[in-house]
Motif scaffolding. Structure first.
Motif, PDB file in Angstrom:
ATOM      1  N   MET A   1       0.841  -1.199   0.000  1.00  0.00           N
ATOM      2  CA  MET A   1       0.000   0.000   0.000  1.00  0.00           C
ATOM      3  C   MET A   1       0.874   1.247   0.000  1.00  0.00           C
ATOM      4  SD  MET A   1      -2.901   1.179   2.743  1.00  0.00           S
ATOM      5  CE  MET A   1      -3.773   2.740   2.524  1.00  0.00           C
ATOM      6  N   THR A   2       0.447   2.233  -0.753  1.00  0.00           N
ATOM      7  CA  THR A   2       1.174   3.502  -0.795  1.00  0.00           C
ATOM      8  C   THR A   2       1.152   4.185   0.569  1.00  0.00           C
ATOM      9  OG1 THR A   2       0.717   3.862  -3.143  1.00  0.00           O
ATOM     10  CG2 THR A   2       1.224   5.805  -1.838  1.00  0.00           C
ATOM     11  N   LYS A   3       2.294   4.709   0.962  1.00  0.00           N
ATOM     12  CA  LYS A   3       2.400   5.525   2.174  1.00  0.00           C
ATOM     13  C   LYS A   3       2.300   6.998   1.760  1.00  0.00           C
ATOM     14  CE  LYS A   3       3.593   2.002   4.935  1.00  0.00           C
ATOM     15  NZ  LYS A   3       3.004   1.644   6.240  1.00  0.00           N
ATOM     16  N   PHE A   4       1.764   7.829   2.656  1.00  0.00           N
ATOM     17  CA  PHE A   4       1.508   9.238   2.349  1.00  0.00           C
ATOM     18  C   PHE A   4       2.314  10.139   3.276  1.00  0.00           C
ATOM     19  CE2 PHE A   4      -2.112   6.784   1.004  1.00  0.00           C
ATOM     20  CZ  PHE A   4      -2.485   7.348  -0.211  1.00  0.00           C
ATOM     21  N   ILE A   5       3.040  11.093   2.682  1.00  0.00           N
ATOM     22  CA  ILE A   5       3.749  12.123   3.445  1.00  0.00           C
ATOM     23  C   ILE A   5       3.197  13.473   3.027  1.00  0.00           C
ATOM     24  CG2 ILE A   5       5.976  13.236   3.892  1.00  0.00           C
ATOM     25  CD1 ILE A   5       7.336  10.564   3.370  1.00  0.00           C
ATOM     26  N   PHE A   6       2.727  14.259   4.001  1.00  0.00           N
ATOM     27  CA  PHE A   6       2.171  15.583   3.719  1.00  0.00           C
ATOM     28  C   PHE A   6       3.126  16.652   4.241  1.00  0.00           C
ATOM     29  CE2 PHE A   6      -1.541  12.779   3.907  1.00  0.00           C
ATOM     30  CZ  PHE A   6      -2.094  13.045   2.655  1.00  0.00           C
ATOM     31  N   VAL A   7       3.495  17.571   3.366  1.00  0.00           N
ATOM     32  CA  VAL A   7       4.459  18.623   3.694  1.00  0.00           C
ATOM     33  C   VAL A   7       3.732  19.950   3.779  1.00  0.00           C
ATOM     34  CG1 VAL A   7       6.596  19.772   3.016  1.00  0.00           C
ATOM     35  CG2 VAL A   7       6.258  17.343   2.467  1.00  0.00           C
ATOM     36  N   THR A   8       3.724  20.538   4.960  1.00  0.00           N
ATOM     37  CA  THR A   8       3.113  21.847   5.179  1.00  0.00           C
ATOM     38  C   THR A   8       4.200  22.855   5.524  1.00  0.00           C
ATOM     39  OG1 THR A   8       2.719  21.335   7.515  1.00  0.00           O
ATOM     40  CG2 THR A   8       0.933  20.843   5.974  1.00  0.00           C
ATOM     41  N   GLY A   9       3.862  24.138   5.451  1.00  0.00           N
ATOM     42  CA  GLY A   9       4.835  25.185   5.750  1.00  0.00           C
ATOM     43  C   GLY A   9       4.281  26.206   6.711  1.00  0.00           C
ATOM     44  N   GLY A  10       5.173  26.808   7.485  1.00  0.00           N
ATOM     45  CA  GLY A  10       4.736  27.820   8.440  1.00  0.00           C
ATOM     46  C   GLY A  10       5.691  28.983   8.535  1.00  0.00           C
ATOM     47  N   VAL A  11       5.276  30.007   9.233  1.00  0.00           N
ATOM     48  CA  VAL A  11       6.027  31.232   9.545  1.00  0.00           C
ATOM     49  C   VAL A  11       6.053  32.191   8.359  1.00  0.00           C
ATOM     50  CG1 VAL A  11       8.175  32.255  10.401  1.00  0.00           C
ATOM     51  CG2 VAL A  11       7.465  29.993  11.210  1.00  0.00           C
ATOM     52  N   VAL A  12       6.637  31.782   7.234  1.00  0.00           N
ATOM     53  CA  VAL A  12       6.710  32.650   6.065  1.00  0.00           C
ATOM     54  C   VAL A  12       6.464  31.816   4.807  1.00  0.00           C
ATOM     55  CG1 VAL A  12       8.284  34.349   7.074  1.00  0.00           C
ATOM     56  CG2 VAL A  12       9.211  32.347   5.883  1.00  0.00           C
ATOM     57  N   SER A  13       6.083  32.496   3.729  1.00  0.00           N
ATOM     58  CA  SER A  13       5.952  31.823   2.445  1.00  0.00           C
ATOM     59  C   SER A  13       7.332  31.679   1.807  1.00  0.00           C
ATOM     60  CB  SER A  13       5.016  32.601   1.523  1.00  0.00           C
ATOM     61  OG  SER A  13       5.516  33.908   1.303  1.00  0.00           O
ATOM     62  N   SER A  14       7.395  30.923   0.723  1.00  0.00           N
ATOM     63  CA  SER A  14       8.653  30.682  -0.009  1.00  0.00           C
ATOM     64  C   SER A  14       9.739  30.139   0.903  1.00  0.00           C
ATOM     65  CB  SER A  14       9.129  31.982  -0.684  1.00  0.00           C
ATOM     66  OG  SER A  14       8.154  32.468  -1.570  1.00  0.00           O
ATOM     67  N   ILE A  15       9.337  29.260   1.803  1.00  0.00           N
ATOM     68  CA  ILE A  15      10.295  28.733   2.776  1.00  0.00           C
ATOM     69  C   ILE A  15      11.074  27.541   2.227  1.00  0.00           C
ATOM     70  CG2 ILE A  15       8.787  27.052   3.928  1.00  0.00           C
ATOM     71  CD1 ILE A  15       9.866  28.216   6.607  1.00  0.00           C
ATOM     72  N   GLY A  16      10.609  27.010   1.097  1.00  0.00           N
ATOM     73  CA  GLY A  16      11.341  25.910   0.471  1.00  0.00           C
ATOM     74  C   GLY A  16      10.692  24.554   0.637  1.00  0.00           C
ATOM     75  N   LYS A  17       9.368  24.530   0.808  1.00  0.00           N
ATOM     76  CA  LYS A  17       8.680  23.239   0.946  1.00  0.00           C
ATOM     77  C   LYS A  17       8.902  22.366  -0.283  1.00  0.00           C
ATOM     78  CE  LYS A  17       4.478  24.744   1.394  1.00  0.00           C
ATOM     79  NZ  LYS A  17       4.762  26.164   1.107  1.00  0.00           N
ATOM     80  N   GLY A  18       8.862  22.998  -1.474  1.00  0.00           N
ATOM     81  CA  GLY A  18       9.031  22.232  -2.699  1.00  0.00           C
ATOM     82  C   GLY A  18      10.388  21.558  -2.781  1.00  0.00           C
ATOM     83  N   ILE A  19      11.447  22.267  -2.387  1.00  0.00           N
ATOM     84  CA  ILE A  19      12.791  21.688  -2.411  1.00  0.00           C
ATOM     85  C   ILE A  19      12.914  20.591  -1.360  1.00  0.00           C
ATOM     86  CG2 ILE A  19      15.250  22.166  -2.082  1.00  0.00           C
ATOM     87  CD1 ILE A  19      14.119  23.266  -4.675  1.00  0.00           C
ATOM     88  N   VAL A  20      12.299  20.795  -0.186  1.00  0.00           N
ATOM     89  CA  VAL A  20      12.333  19.763   0.859  1.00  0.00           C
ATOM     90  C   VAL A  20      11.610  18.514   0.381  1.00  0.00           C
ATOM     91  CG1 VAL A  20      11.515  19.161   3.172  1.00  0.00           C
ATOM     92  CG2 VAL A  20      12.607  21.373   2.790  1.00  0.00           C
ATOM     93  N   ALA A  21      10.422  18.702  -0.228  1.00  0.00           N
ATOM     94  CA  ALA A  21       9.655  17.565  -0.738  1.00  0.00           C
ATOM     95  C   ALA A  21      10.445  16.831  -1.827  1.00  0.00           C
ATOM     96  CB  ALA A  21       8.308  18.041  -1.274  1.00  0.00           C
ATOM     97  N   ALA A  22      11.029  17.597  -2.768  1.00  0.00           N
ATOM     98  CA  ALA A  22      11.804  16.994  -3.841  1.00  0.00           C
ATOM     99  C   ALA A  22      13.047  16.288  -3.297  1.00  0.00           C
ATOM    100  CB  ALA A  22      12.202  18.059  -4.858  1.00  0.00           C
ATOM    101  N   SER A  23      13.684  16.882  -2.286  1.00  0.00           N
ATOM    102  CA  SER A  23      14.880  16.279  -1.693  1.00  0.00           C
ATOM    103  C   SER A  23      14.547  14.978  -0.990  1.00  0.00           C
ATOM    104  CB  SER A  23      15.529  17.265  -0.709  1.00  0.00           C
ATOM    105  OG  SER A  23      15.973  18.428  -1.363  1.00  0.00           O
ATOM    106  N   LEU A  24      13.440  14.968  -0.251  1.00  0.00           N
ATOM    107  CA  LEU A  24      13.022  13.726   0.393  1.00  0.00           C
ATOM    108  C   LEU A  24      12.725  12.655  -0.659  1.00  0.00           C
ATOM    109  CD1 LEU A  24      12.272  12.056   2.842  1.00  0.00           C
ATOM    110  CD2 LEU A  24       9.998  13.110   2.813  1.00  0.00           C
TER     111      LEU A  24
END
Length: 545
Positions: A1-24
Motif C-alpha cells: 500500500m502507498t504511504k503518504f507524506i504531507f508537507v506543510t509550511g509555516g512562519v513565512v511563504s517561499s520557505i522551500g517546501k518544494g525543495i524539501v519535498a523533492a529532496s526527500l
C-alpha cells in the motif's frame, strides 16, 4: 500500500517546501523506493497558465500537457520521475469539479458544502495519484502557509485522510523558519512554536519538523523545539541554507530525514546510494572554467519566471565543469539602446520563451548581435520565432516582417497562428501543450547534438513558422533541422555559418536533469567553451545520475 507524506509550511511563504519535498523524494529513490509528488495549490485559478510570470513565476509543462506550478519541475529534476496533470491540483480545479457535479444533479438536491464535498474531492485527487502510479510513497506538498484561510480545506482533507488510510500510513512534515536575530545574538524558536500551535489547532500534529536556518541549530534549541512542539528530538531536522539546491538532499540525509520518515511509516530501512549525486554536487562546487551567459527576456526582474531555463543551464555547466555566471538583460532596454552596451563580453546569448509584443524587438536585436559577432546563440519557443523575424528583416529583405501575434496586419507574417488555434477563444489550457515528436534532419547541428532521428519535446505555444517563407529561409543559408513527422510544422531552425546558432519551437529546458543535461543546453555550453577556452577537451563523458 502507498504511504503518504504531507508537507506543510509555516512562519513565512517561499520557505522551500518544494525543495524539501523533492529532496526527500531523492533520498527515498536512493533507497530504491518508488516516489510520486503531488502539489496542492490554494489559488482559485484552474491552473497557472493564465497567470503573470511576475506573480507566479514559471509555468512548468508536463508530458501530458498540463500547465503546472514550477515546483513540479523540481520534483521531476530531483527524482527523475515524470509527473502528470494528476500531480497538480488547485482550489479552482477542485471547486470546478464539485460545481459541475452539482449542476448535473449528482448530489440529488443536497446542500453542497466545504465539508464533506470539497474535502472529499481533495482526498479523491490525492488517492487518485496513488492508484494511478502506485508509488511506494506519495509526497504531497500543500501550498501556502499554515493559517491561510484558503488552505483550510486542504488541511482538513489531509487530517481526515489519516483515519481513512490508517495512522501508520500517513506522516505529517512541517517546514518552518528559525530566524537569527542579530541584535540579540540568538536564534528564535517562537515563530516555529506558534506555527505548530496553529497546525495543532486544526487537528494535525506534525511528526517531523524541518527547520530552515542560515546556520547550524544548537542541540539545546532542538531539545526545546522537541519539548514545546511534542516532536521527538531526532525528528527535529536542520535544513541549513546551501549554496545550491542540489546540496539540500545531502544536508537532509546527514540530518537523518529519510531514516526518520521510514521509521515512522514502518518501512524497511535501506542503505542509500547517493554516490553519483555527491559526485554531481562536487563537480558543481569545483568548476574548471567560468562562462557568462546572457538571458535576454522581459521577465528578468523575477528569475523564477525562467527557472527551468536557469536549471538547464546549470546542468550543462556541471557537465562541462563550468562556473555559470548569468547576465540578466531586460529585452525592453535593447529596443532603445545599442545591444553591445549590454551584451559585450558575454560567452553566449539565450533568448527564452514568452508572450506578447513587449520587449520583442529587443530580443531580435540581441539575436542579431549574436549572429553578427559569432556568439553562441540558443533560442527557445518565442526565441525561435524572434530568430525567424530577425532573419526575415535583416537577411530576407522583409523590413516589416513580424509575427501575427504582435502585428495582425503585417504584410509578412513569418510567424502565424497554428491552424487548430484559429477558433480558440479561451486562453487557459488551449495552446499546443505537452510532448510531441520531432523528426531530425541528418547531418545538421541538431542531429549531432541529439544523436537520434526522432526526438520528443514539450510544447507550449499558439504560433508557428509560416511555411510560405520556408523556401526563402533555406535559400538564404538557414537550415530547418527539425520538423513534425509529417513535415508540416517547423520545430528547429539553425544557421550553419556560425559557431553555434540554433533555435527550437519547443521547451527543451523541461526535460533537462542534473544527472542528464539536455543536449541543446550542453551543446550550447560546449560551444561557448570552445570559443573562450579553445584548448579544452570536452570529449570526456560526465557520468552522474
Amino acid at each position: 500500500m502507498t504511504k503518504f507524506i504531507f508537507v506543510t509550511g509555516g512562519v513565512v511563504s517561499s520557505i522551500g517546501k518544494g525543495i524539501v519535498a523533492a529532496s526527500l523524494g531523492r533520498l527515498l529513490k536512493s533507497r530504491d523506493y518508488s516516489v510520486s509528488i503531488l502539489k496542492l495549490d490554494p489559488y482559485i485559478n484552474i491552473d497557472p497558465g493564465t497567470m503573470s510570470p511576475f506573480q507566479h513565476g514559471e509555468v512548468f509543462v508536463t508530458q501530458d500537457g498540463a500547465e503546472t506550478d514550477l515546483d513540479l519541475g523540481h520534483y521531476e529534476r530531483f527524482t527523475d520521475t515524470l509527473m502528470s496533470r494528476l500531480n497538480s491540483v488547485t482550489t479552482g480545479s477542485i471547486y470546478q469539479a464539485v460545481i459541475n457535479r452539482e449542476r448535473r444533479g449528482d448530489y440529488n438536491g443536497g446542500t453542497v458544502q466545504v465539508i464533506p464535498h470539497i474535502t472529499n474531492e481533495i482526498k479523491d485527487r490525492i488517492t487518485l495519484v496513488a492508484k494511478d502510479t502506485n508509488p511506494d510513497v506519495l509526497i504531497t506538498e500543500i501550498g501556502g502557509t499554515v493559517g491561510d484561510i484558503e488552505s483550510l480545506p486542504f488541511m482538513e482533507a489531509i487530517r481526515q485522510l489519516r483515519k481513512q488510510v490508517g495512522r501508520q500510513n500517513v506522516l505529517y512534515m512541517h517546514v518552518t523558519l528559525l530566524p537569527y536575530i542579530a541584535s540579540a545574538g540568538e536564534m528564535k524558536t517562537k515563530p516555529t512554536q506558534h506555527s505548530v500551535k496553529e497546525l495543532r489547532s486544526i487537528g494535525i500534529q506534525p511528526d517531523i519538523l524541518v527547520c530552515r536556518s542560515d546556520r547550524p541549530i544548537p542541540a539545546g534549541l532542538k531539545q526545546k523545539l522537541s519539548e514545546f512542539c511534542d516532536v521527538p528530538e531526532k525528528c527535529v531536522i536542520t535544513s541549513q541554507d546551501a549554496l545550491s539546491i542540489y546540496e539540500v538532499p545531502l544536508i537532509l540525509e546527514r540530518e537523518g530525514l529519510a531514516e526518520q520518515a521510514l521509521a515512522l511509516l514502518q518501512m524497511e530501512q535501506r542503505i542509500p546510494d547517493l554516490t553519483q549525486w555527491r559526485t554531481m554536487v562536487e563537480r558543481l562546487y569545483s568548476p574548471k572554467r567560468t562562462l557568462e551567459i546572457a538571458i535576454v527576456g522581459k521577465y528578468v526582474r523575477l528569475s523564477d519566471a525562467y527557472l527551468s531555463v536557469v536549471e538547464a543551464l546549470r546542468h550543462a555547466a556541471i557537465a562541462t565543469h563550468a562556473d555559470l555566471r548569468l547576465r540578466w538583460i531586460n529585452s525592453e532596454i535593447l529596443e532603445t539602446e545599442p545591444a553591445e552596451n549590454y551584451l559585450e563580453g558575454v560567452d553566449g546569448v539565450l533568448v527564452p520563451g514568452g508572450f506578447g509584443t513587449r520587449g520583442v524587438d529587443g530580443k531580435i536585436a540581441a539575436i542579431k548581435y549574436a549572429r553578427d559577432r559569432h556568439i553562441p546563440f540558443l533560442g527557445l519557443c518565442l526565441g525561435m520565432q524572434c530568430a525567424v523575424i530577425e532573419w526575415a528583416r535583416n537577411i530576407g529583405g522583409f523590413s516589416d516582417a513580424n509575427s501575427a501575434e504582435f502585428d495582425p496586419d503585417t504584410t509578412n507574417p513569418v510567424i502565424n497562428l497554428l491552424p487548430e488555434q484559429q477558433d480558440v477563444v479561451d486562453l487557459g489550457g488551449t495552446m499546443r501543450l505537452g510532448l510531441y515528436p520531432c523528426q531530425i534532419l541528418p547531418n545538421t547541428l541538431a542531429a549531432k547534438l541529439y544523436q537520434d532521428d526522432v526526438i520528443y519535446e514539450r510544447h507550449r505555444h499558439r504560433y508557428e513558422f509560416n511555411n510560405a517563407y520556408r523556401k526563402l529561409l533555406l535559400e538564404s543559408g538557414y537550415v530547418i533541422s527539425g520538423t513534425s513527422p509529417d513535415g508540416r510544422l517547423v520545430e528547429i531552425v539553425e544557421f550553419p555559418n556560425h559557431p553555434f546558432f540554433i533555435a527550437c519551437q519547443f521547451h527543451p529546458e523541461f526535460q533537462s536533469r542534473p544527472s542528464n543535461p539536455h543536449p541543446l543546453f550542453e551543446g550550447f555550453m560546449q560551444a561557448a567553451i570552445a570559443l573562450n577556452y579553445p584548448n579544452t577537451n570536452l570529449q570526456t563523458p560526465v557520468e552522474v545520475s
